[in-house]
Every structure is written in structure tokens, then in C-alpha cells.
Design a protein around this motif. Sequence first.
Motif, PDB file in Angstrom:
ATOM      1  N   ASP A  13       0.838  -1.199   0.000  1.00  0.00           N
ATOM      2  CA  ASP A  13       0.000   0.000   0.000  1.00  0.00           C
ATOM      3  C   ASP A  13       0.874   1.250   0.000  1.00  0.00           C
ATOM      4  O   ASP A  13       1.980   1.242   0.532  1.00  0.00           O
ATOM      5  CB  ASP A  13      -0.873   0.052   1.265  1.00  0.00           C
ATOM      6  CG  ASP A  13      -1.686  -1.197   1.471  1.00  0.00           C
ATOM      7  OD1 ASP A  13      -2.216  -1.709   0.481  1.00  0.00           O
ATOM      8  OD2 ASP A  13      -1.778  -1.652   2.615  1.00  0.00           O
ATOM      9  N   ARG A  14       0.322   2.283  -0.537  1.00  0.00           N
ATOM     10  CA  ARG A  14       0.978   3.587  -0.473  1.00  0.00           C
ATOM     11  C   ARG A  14       2.421   3.531  -0.940  1.00  0.00           C
ATOM     12  O   ARG A  14       3.317   4.071  -0.286  1.00  0.00           O
ATOM     13  CB  ARG A  14       0.917   4.152   0.937  1.00  0.00           C
ATOM     14  CG  ARG A  14      -0.489   4.408   1.431  1.00  0.00           C
ATOM     15  CD  ARG A  14      -0.468   5.093   2.752  1.00  0.00           C
ATOM     16  NE  ARG A  14      -1.815   5.233   3.265  1.00  0.00           N
ATOM     17  CZ  ARG A  14      -2.124   6.044   4.254  1.00  0.00           C
ATOM     18  NH1 ARG A  14      -1.205   6.768   4.822  1.00  0.00           N
ATOM     19  NH2 ARG A  14      -3.358   6.125   4.670  1.00  0.00           N
ATOM     20  N   THR A  54       5.163   4.960  -2.728  1.00  0.00           N
ATOM     21  CA  THR A  54       5.427   6.306  -3.221  1.00  0.00           C
ATOM     22  C   THR A  54       6.872   6.394  -3.694  1.00  0.00           C
ATOM     23  O   THR A  54       7.808   6.325  -2.893  1.00  0.00           O
ATOM     24  CB  THR A  54       5.164   7.359  -2.123  1.00  0.00           C
ATOM     25  OG1 THR A  54       3.830   7.197  -1.629  1.00  0.00           O
ATOM     26  CG2 THR A  54       5.344   8.768  -2.661  1.00  0.00           C
ATOM     27  N   GLU A  92       1.505  -4.836   9.752  1.00  0.00           N
ATOM     28  CA  GLU A  92       1.833  -3.735   8.854  1.00  0.00           C
ATOM     29  C   GLU A  92       3.336  -3.471   8.953  1.00  0.00           C
ATOM     30  O   GLU A  92       3.885  -3.355  10.047  1.00  0.00           O
ATOM     31  CB  GLU A  92       1.077  -2.466   9.250  1.00  0.00           C
ATOM     32  CG  GLU A  92       1.420  -1.278   8.357  1.00  0.00           C
ATOM     33  CD  GLU A  92       0.881   0.023   8.891  1.00  0.00           C
ATOM     34  OE1 GLU A  92      -0.114   0.515   8.327  1.00  0.00           O
ATOM     35  OE2 GLU A  92       1.453   0.559   9.872  1.00  0.00           O
ATOM     36  N   LYS A  96      11.295   2.132   3.911  1.00  0.00           N
ATOM     37  CA  LYS A  96      11.834   3.305   3.219  1.00  0.00           C
ATOM     38  C   LYS A  96      13.116   2.865   2.529  1.00  0.00           C
ATOM     39  O   LYS A  96      13.830   1.985   3.020  1.00  0.00           O
ATOM     40  CB  LYS A  96      12.095   4.469   4.171  1.00  0.00           C
ATOM     41  CG  LYS A  96      13.177   4.208   5.215  1.00  0.00           C
ATOM     42  CD  LYS A  96      13.354   5.406   6.136  1.00  0.00           C
ATOM     43  CE  LYS A  96      14.345   5.089   7.238  1.00  0.00           C
ATOM     44  NZ  LYS A  96      14.476   6.175   8.202  1.00  0.00           N
ATOM     45  N   THR A 116       8.909   5.349  -0.132  1.00  0.00           N
ATOM     46  CA  THR A 116       8.283   4.858   1.100  1.00  0.00           C
ATOM     47  C   THR A 116       7.137   3.934   0.709  1.00  0.00           C
ATOM     48  O   THR A 116       6.563   4.064  -0.377  1.00  0.00           O
ATOM     49  CB  THR A 116       7.740   5.997   1.993  1.00  0.00           C
ATOM     50  OG1 THR A 116       6.747   6.730   1.275  1.00  0.00           O
ATOM     51  CG2 THR A 116       8.856   6.922   2.460  1.00  0.00           C
ATOM     52  N   CYS A 117       6.819   3.018   1.600  1.00  0.00           N
ATOM     53  CA  CYS A 117       5.774   2.042   1.314  1.00  0.00           C
ATOM     54  C   CYS A 117       5.290   1.397   2.602  1.00  0.00           C
ATOM     55  O   CYS A 117       6.074   1.207   3.541  1.00  0.00           O
ATOM     56  CB  CYS A 117       6.345   0.956   0.397  1.00  0.00           C
ATOM     57  SG  CYS A 117       5.241  -0.435   0.080  1.00  0.00           S
ATOM     58  N   PHE A 118       4.014   1.068   2.638  1.00  0.00           N
ATOM     59  CA  PHE A 118       3.468   0.219   3.694  1.00  0.00           C
ATOM     60  C   PHE A 118       3.061  -1.096   3.044  1.00  0.00           C
ATOM     61  O   PHE A 118       2.487  -1.108   1.955  1.00  0.00           O
ATOM     62  CB  PHE A 118       2.244   0.866   4.356  1.00  0.00           C
ATOM     63  CG  PHE A 118       2.585   2.017   5.240  1.00  0.00           C
ATOM     64  CD1 PHE A 118       2.926   1.818   6.568  1.00  0.00           C
ATOM     65  CD2 PHE A 118       2.581   3.315   4.745  1.00  0.00           C
ATOM     66  CE1 PHE A 118       3.252   2.885   7.385  1.00  0.00           C
ATOM     67  CE2 PHE A 118       2.902   4.389   5.550  1.00  0.00           C
ATOM     68  CZ  PHE A 118       3.234   4.175   6.874  1.00  0.00           C
ATOM     69  N   ARG A 158      -4.626   3.914   9.126  1.00  0.00           N
ATOM     70  CA  ARG A 158      -4.279   3.129   7.923  1.00  0.00           C
ATOM     71  C   ARG A 158      -5.009   1.791   7.932  1.00  0.00           C
ATOM     72  O   ARG A 158      -5.458   1.309   6.888  1.00  0.00           O
ATOM     73  CB  ARG A 158      -2.756   2.935   7.833  1.00  0.00           C
ATOM     74  CG  ARG A 158      -2.001   4.218   7.514  1.00  0.00           C
ATOM     75  CD  ARG A 158      -0.532   3.955   7.269  1.00  0.00           C
ATOM     76  NE  ARG A 158       0.153   3.329   8.385  1.00  0.00           N
ATOM     77  CZ  ARG A 158       0.717   3.978   9.401  1.00  0.00           C
ATOM     78  NH1 ARG A 158       0.681   5.301   9.456  1.00  0.00           N
ATOM     79  NH2 ARG A 158       1.329   3.315  10.369  1.00  0.00           N
ATOM     80  N   GLU A 206      -8.520   2.387   6.789  1.00  0.00           N
ATOM     81  CA  GLU A 206      -8.526   2.638   5.340  1.00  0.00           C
ATOM     82  C   GLU A 206      -8.369   1.334   4.561  1.00  0.00           C
ATOM     83  O   GLU A 206      -9.025   1.136   3.534  1.00  0.00           O
ATOM     84  CB  GLU A 206      -7.417   3.619   4.977  1.00  0.00           C
ATOM     85  CG  GLU A 206      -7.673   5.029   5.466  1.00  0.00           C
ATOM     86  CD  GLU A 206      -6.460   5.947   5.348  1.00  0.00           C
ATOM     87  OE1 GLU A 206      -5.376   5.481   4.892  1.00  0.00           O
ATOM     88  OE2 GLU A 206      -6.575   7.125   5.730  1.00  0.00           O
ATOM     89  N   ARG A 207      -7.510   0.437   5.040  1.00  0.00           N
ATOM     90  CA  ARG A 207      -7.335  -0.846   4.360  1.00  0.00           C
ATOM     91  C   ARG A 207      -8.603  -1.692   4.435  1.00  0.00           C
ATOM     92  O   ARG A 207      -8.954  -2.377   3.472  1.00  0.00           O
ATOM     93  CB  ARG A 207      -6.126  -1.603   4.925  1.00  0.00           C
ATOM     94  CG  ARG A 207      -4.804  -1.140   4.357  1.00  0.00           C
ATOM     95  CD  ARG A 207      -3.676  -2.083   4.703  1.00  0.00           C
ATOM     96  NE  ARG A 207      -3.397  -2.095   6.133  1.00  0.00           N
ATOM     97  CZ  ARG A 207      -2.596  -1.235   6.748  1.00  0.00           C
ATOM     98  NH1 ARG A 207      -1.977  -0.298   6.088  1.00  0.00           N
ATOM     99  NH2 ARG A 207      -2.404  -1.325   8.044  1.00  0.00           N
ATOM    100  N   GLN A 257     -10.860  -0.354   1.898  1.00  0.00           N
ATOM    101  CA  GLN A 257     -10.344  -0.709   0.573  1.00  0.00           C
ATOM    102  C   GLN A 257     -10.646  -2.171   0.245  1.00  0.00           C
ATOM    103  O   GLN A 257     -10.966  -2.492  -0.901  1.00  0.00           O
ATOM    104  CB  GLN A 257      -8.827  -0.459   0.517  1.00  0.00           C
ATOM    105  CG  GLN A 257      -8.163  -0.868  -0.782  1.00  0.00           C
ATOM    106  CD  GLN A 257      -8.688  -0.129  -1.995  1.00  0.00           C
ATOM    107  OE1 GLN A 257      -9.060   1.022  -1.910  1.00  0.00           O
ATOM    108  NE2 GLN A 257      -8.736  -0.794  -3.128  1.00  0.00           N
TER     109      GLN A 257
END
Length: 167
Positions: free
Chosen positions: A59-60, A62, A88, A92, A108-110, A142, A145-146, A149
Motif C-alpha cells: 500500500d501507499r 510512493t 503492517e 523506506k 516509502t511504502c506500507f 491506515r 482505510e485498508r 479498501q
Amino acid sequence: MSNYSISKTLSISNHRVLATDLNEHETVFGGEILATIDNNASIAASRIARIETVTASLDRVTFIAPFRLQDSMCTESVVTGVGRRSIEVFTKIIGEHLKTGERFLGLTCFATFVVTDHEHALPALVADTPEYQYLAAGYPQRQAERKAQRAQQADLNAHLSLELPWS
């Protein structure tokens, strides 16, 4: 179950960017970076679970700055939240221009991993640095939000055809 320090989940790997890592833009191919994230993050997840885990999502993701020839990529992953079965992991990737020593944040990432044993209890986390405190504080949002989703994904999946167009 006992508490577990986020620092104990830290997984670090380094990679020198080589010509074989590059795409047509002369930057590291995104698929290579995603594999690096999954590999390194899985170690962090295993350090808290101590049983088999599987990747549920990235997720996320970037991409902040590209990695190029003569750079190194330092990948750091830590567990930033645990649910009943989910873990989770924040990753980075710090780049370094090896000729100048200049460091930069490249990505960055989750990621979310799940334990395969439904009865396995995960320990509570203790955020033991200011960076980890910041990351862990955002976990409940988060996680919510997941969950939303996943519901949207289930709706999307229900509307997708699995038939081949030429059948």
C-alpha cells in the motif's frame, strides 16, 4: 502476550545499482524495487510473527526520487502495527550517490502481511524511537482505510469477468 520493540523488527539490506537494474529511462526498474520491498519487509514481519507469513498487499508505494547507476539503495523495513492476524510493515529506501556521498529519500511504502496460523497471537508493539512513534501512531487510521479498501476491492472483484475475450 508480551510487548515487542519495533527496533527488534528492523531489517536492512543494501544494493548497489548496476546497469542490469535499469530501465529505458536509466533508472532502476520499478518491478525490481517492489521485489526488494517485499523481500526486506517479509523479514521484518517474520521477526515479530516467528511463523510463516504471506504478503497481503503493498500500500501507499510512493516513488519519491529515482535511483540511478552509481547509487546505492539502503532498504529499511520495520513493523509499525499488528492486528489479530495482520502485520503492517513500513519500508523506506534511502539512496546514496556513491561518488558524492549525498543521501536522499527515494521511496516509502506500507505492506501488509498475514500469519497463516489463525490461532497465532501477535505481541503488542512498543515504539521506541520518535520515528517509530510517529509511524505507529498512524496505524489505526491506515488499518481502517485498508478495511474500507478491502470492501471496495470485493465489490470490484464481483464485477470482473474471468472469461477470455476471444472465447
